[in-house]
Design a protein around this motif. Structure first.
Motif, PDB file in Angstrom:
ATOM      1  N   TRP A  38       0.842  -1.199   0.000  1.00 11.27           N
ATOM      2  CA  TRP A  38       0.000   0.000   0.000  1.00 11.27           C
ATOM      3  C   TRP A  38       0.871   1.241   0.000  1.00 11.27           C
ATOM      4  O   TRP A  38       1.745   1.404   0.849  1.00 11.27           O
ATOM      5  CB  TRP A  38      -0.925   0.002   1.213  1.00 11.27           C
ATOM      6  N   ARG A  39       0.633   2.119  -0.979  1.00 13.57           N
ATOM      7  CA  ARG A  39       1.395   3.356  -1.117  1.00 13.57           C
ATOM      8  C   ARG A  39       0.527   4.556  -0.724  1.00 13.57           C
ATOM      9  O   ARG A  39      -0.672   4.579  -0.980  1.00 13.57           O
ATOM     10  CB  ARG A  39       1.867   3.529  -2.567  1.00 13.57           C
ATOM     11  N   SER A  40       1.149   5.543  -0.134  1.00 11.58           N
ATOM     12  CA  SER A  40       0.429   6.722   0.346  1.00 11.58           C
ATOM     13  C   SER A  40       0.090   7.693  -0.781  1.00 11.58           C
ATOM     14  O   SER A  40       0.893   7.906  -1.698  1.00 11.58           O
ATOM     15  CB  SER A  40       1.276   7.461   1.396  1.00 11.58           C
ATOM     16  N   PHE A  41      -1.097   8.278  -0.668  1.00 11.23           N
ATOM     17  CA  PHE A  41      -1.532   9.322  -1.591  1.00 11.23           C
ATOM     18  C   PHE A  41      -2.531  10.191  -0.836  1.00 11.23           C
ATOM     19  O   PHE A  41      -3.526   9.684  -0.329  1.00 11.23           O
ATOM     20  CB  PHE A  41      -2.188   8.719  -2.833  1.00 11.23           C
ATOM     21  N   GLU A  42      -2.267  11.491  -0.765  1.00 11.93           N
ATOM     22  CA  GLU A  42      -3.185  12.412  -0.094  1.00 11.93           C
ATOM     23  C   GLU A  42      -3.973  13.195  -1.143  1.00 11.93           C
ATOM     24  O   GLU A  42      -3.400  13.932  -1.936  1.00 11.93           O
ATOM     25  CB  GLU A  42      -2.412  13.389   0.784  1.00 11.93           C
ATOM     26  N   LEU A  43      -5.270  13.030  -1.125  1.00  9.84           N
ATOM     27  CA  LEU A  43      -6.111  13.761  -2.071  1.00  9.84           C
ATOM     28  C   LEU A  43      -6.087  15.263  -1.776  1.00  9.84           C
ATOM     29  O   LEU A  43      -6.105  16.088  -2.695  1.00  9.84           O
ATOM     30  CB  LEU A  43      -7.546  13.238  -2.009  1.00  9.84           C
ATOM     31  N   THR A  44      -6.046  15.607  -0.497  1.00 11.02           N
ATOM     32  CA  THR A  44      -6.021  17.022  -0.110  1.00 11.02           C
ATOM     33  C   THR A  44      -4.961  17.210   0.970  1.00 11.02           C
ATOM     34  O   THR A  44      -5.270  17.312   2.164  1.00 11.02           O
ATOM     35  CB  THR A  44      -7.404  17.459   0.429  1.00 11.02           C
ATOM     36  N   PRO A  45      -3.688  17.229   0.575  1.00 10.63           N
ATOM     37  CA  PRO A  45      -2.611  17.268   1.572  1.00 10.63           C
ATOM     38  C   PRO A  45      -2.605  18.516   2.448  1.00 10.63           C
ATOM     39  O   PRO A  45      -2.091  18.474   3.566  1.00 10.63           O
ATOM     40  CB  PRO A  45      -1.339  17.198   0.708  1.00 10.63           C
ATOM     41  N   ASP A  46      -3.183  19.609   1.965  1.00  9.19           N
ATOM     42  CA  ASP A  46      -3.185  20.839   2.758  1.00  9.19           C
ATOM     43  C   ASP A  46      -4.476  21.038   3.542  1.00  9.19           C
ATOM     44  O   ASP A  46      -4.725  22.111   4.092  1.00  9.19           O
ATOM     45  CB  ASP A  46      -2.954  22.050   1.853  1.00  9.19           C
ATOM     46  N   TYR A  47      -5.301  19.989   3.625  1.00 13.79           N
ATOM     47  CA  TYR A  47      -6.600  20.124   4.295  1.00 13.79           C
ATOM     48  C   TYR A  47      -6.421  20.375   5.789  1.00 13.79           C
ATOM     49  O   TYR A  47      -5.679  19.671   6.473  1.00 13.79           O
ATOM     50  CB  TYR A  47      -7.440  18.864   4.096  1.00 13.79           C
ATOM     51  N   GLN A  48      -7.124  21.379   6.291  1.00 15.97           N
ATOM     52  CA  GLN A  48      -7.121  21.689   7.723  1.00 15.97           C
ATOM     53  C   GLN A  48      -8.534  21.457   8.268  1.00 15.97           C
ATOM     54  O   GLN A  48      -9.464  22.179   7.905  1.00 15.97           O
ATOM     55  CB  GLN A  48      -6.700  23.141   7.960  1.00 15.97           C
ATOM     56  N   PRO A  49      -8.719  20.456   9.115  1.00 19.70           N
ATOM     57  CA  PRO A  49     -10.056  20.167   9.661  1.00 19.70           C
ATOM     58  C   PRO A  49     -10.637  21.364  10.403  1.00 19.70           C
ATOM     59  O   PRO A  49      -9.921  22.078  11.117  1.00 19.70           O
ATOM     60  CB  PRO A  49      -9.798  19.001  10.619  1.00 19.70           C
ATOM     61  N   VAL A  50     -11.922  21.569  10.213  1.00 22.90           N
ATOM     62  CA  VAL A  50     -12.634  22.635  10.917  1.00 22.90           C
ATOM     63  C   VAL A  50     -13.594  21.974  11.903  1.00 22.90           C
ATOM     64  O   VAL A  50     -14.501  21.245  11.489  1.00 22.90           O
ATOM     65  CB  VAL A  50     -13.421  23.521   9.934  1.00 22.90           C
ATOM     66  N   PRO A  51     -13.411  22.189  13.199  1.00 25.05           N
ATOM     67  CA  PRO A  51     -14.293  21.564  14.192  1.00 25.05           C
ATOM     68  C   PRO A  51     -15.769  21.844  13.899  1.00 25.05           C
ATOM     69  O   PRO A  51     -16.163  22.980  13.632  1.00 25.05           O
ATOM     70  CB  PRO A  51     -13.859  22.226  15.505  1.00 25.05           C
ATOM     71  N   GLY A  52     -16.559  20.779  13.910  1.00 24.33           N
ATOM     72  CA  GLY A  52     -17.990  20.924  13.695  1.00 24.33           C
ATOM     73  C   GLY A  52     -18.425  20.830  12.248  1.00 24.33           C
ATOM     74  O   GLY A  52     -19.614  20.664  11.966  1.00 24.33           O
ATOM     75  N   ARG A  53     -17.488  20.912  11.305  1.00 23.20           N
ATOM     76  CA  ARG A  53     -17.845  20.814   9.889  1.00 23.20           C
ATOM     77  C   ARG A  53     -17.991  19.354   9.494  1.00 23.20           C
ATOM     78  O   ARG A  53     -17.133  18.535   9.806  1.00 23.20           O
ATOM     79  CB  ARG A  53     -16.795  21.485   9.014  1.00 23.20           C
ATOM     80  N   ASN A  54     -19.084  19.033   8.814  1.00 22.50           N
ATOM     81  CA  ASN A  54     -19.298  17.644   8.426  1.00 22.50           C
ATOM     82  C   ASN A  54     -18.780  17.362   7.017  1.00 22.50           C
ATOM     83  O   ASN A  54     -18.300  18.266   6.315  1.00 22.50           O
ATOM     84  CB  ASN A  54     -20.787  17.261   8.552  1.00 22.50           C
TER      85      ASN A  54
END
Length: 234
Positions: A38-54
């Motif tokens: 299994w090789r790594s791949f990030e679809l959105t490497p710069d994604y910053q989670p926002v608390p409460g956002r679904n």
């Protein structure tokens, strides 16, 4: 035979493609001689989670669509996954950056448990609504598959396997991976996307047959009178 699979933990097609490939592998007569990496791949490497956002709100923002459209897309994906025994629960999924999760998978690989880690993290995200942004959660999941919890915590905190993740992503760029899942068989053939199980089965057979040593006996083009141990033909 070696099969390398680039995918992301929070890619719905990646989990579907994983299952379809596994179903093909289950019926492959030489499955015990297939190495899956299994090789790594990030679809959105710069994604910053926002608390409460679904998930629906995050998808809507990423795609530039309405939340209702994002929910419809997710529902369609859930219907597809259900046919493979996967009950996607988008209502409770927690949007996440997957960099830490990929590092955990690399740690697991060092202990011969990469496949177990990949499955556990995907199930935790898609089926159980667990928060993969938290080292505590990842440490618990590591322990569940038999890894040492303190080793996992230390590795994730220090970024011990960060370079391995980046190297996988660099390799993906070199072979022009534009989307995942992306399957590479014996460094020779590639399959992009969550293809049907039947196609994976055909590719496994094809690559296996081509990888076997050629028959040393020459191909008979003409057969005529000759002499052998029992005498000569008349």
């Amino acid at each position: 035979m070696k099969v390398e699979i680039w995918s992301d933990i929070v890619c719905p097609f990646c989990y579907i493609g994983k299952r379809r490939f596994e179903h093909a592998l289950e019926k492959f007569p030489h499955a015990d001689q297939v190495e899956v990496v299994w090789r790594s791949f990030e679809l959105t490497p710069d994604y910053q989670p926002v608390p409460g956002r679904n998930v629906y709100e995050s998808l809507a923002e990423k795609k530039g669509i309405t939340v209702a459209q994002a929910k419809q897309m997710s529902d369609n994906m859930a219907d597809m996954a259900k046919g493979l025994g996967l009950d996607y629960d988008f209502d409770h999924a927690v949007p996440t950056n997957t960099f830490l999760g990929h590092q955990l998978i690399h740690l697991a690989a060092k202990h011969g448990k990469q496949g177990e880690a990949k499955e556990r993290l995907m199930a935790a995200y898609y089926l159980q609504g667990q928060n993969l942004n938290e080292i505590d959660t990842l440490t618990t999941l590591a322990a569940e598959i038999g890894l040492d919890a303190e080793e996992a915590r230390a590795a994730l905190t220090a970024g011990t396997y960060a370079e391995e993740v980046r190297h996988d992503e660099y390799q993906a760029q070199q072979i022009n991976v534009r989307g995942v899942p992306f399957f590479v068989f014996e460094d020779k053939y590639a399959v992009s996307g969550a293809q049907p199980t039947e196609l994976f089965a055909e590719v496994l057979e094809k690559v296996w047959d081509e990888s076997q040593p050629a028959n040393p006996a020459p191909v008979m083009l003409a057969d005529g009178p000759a002499c052998g141990p029992d005498g000569c033909e008349v």
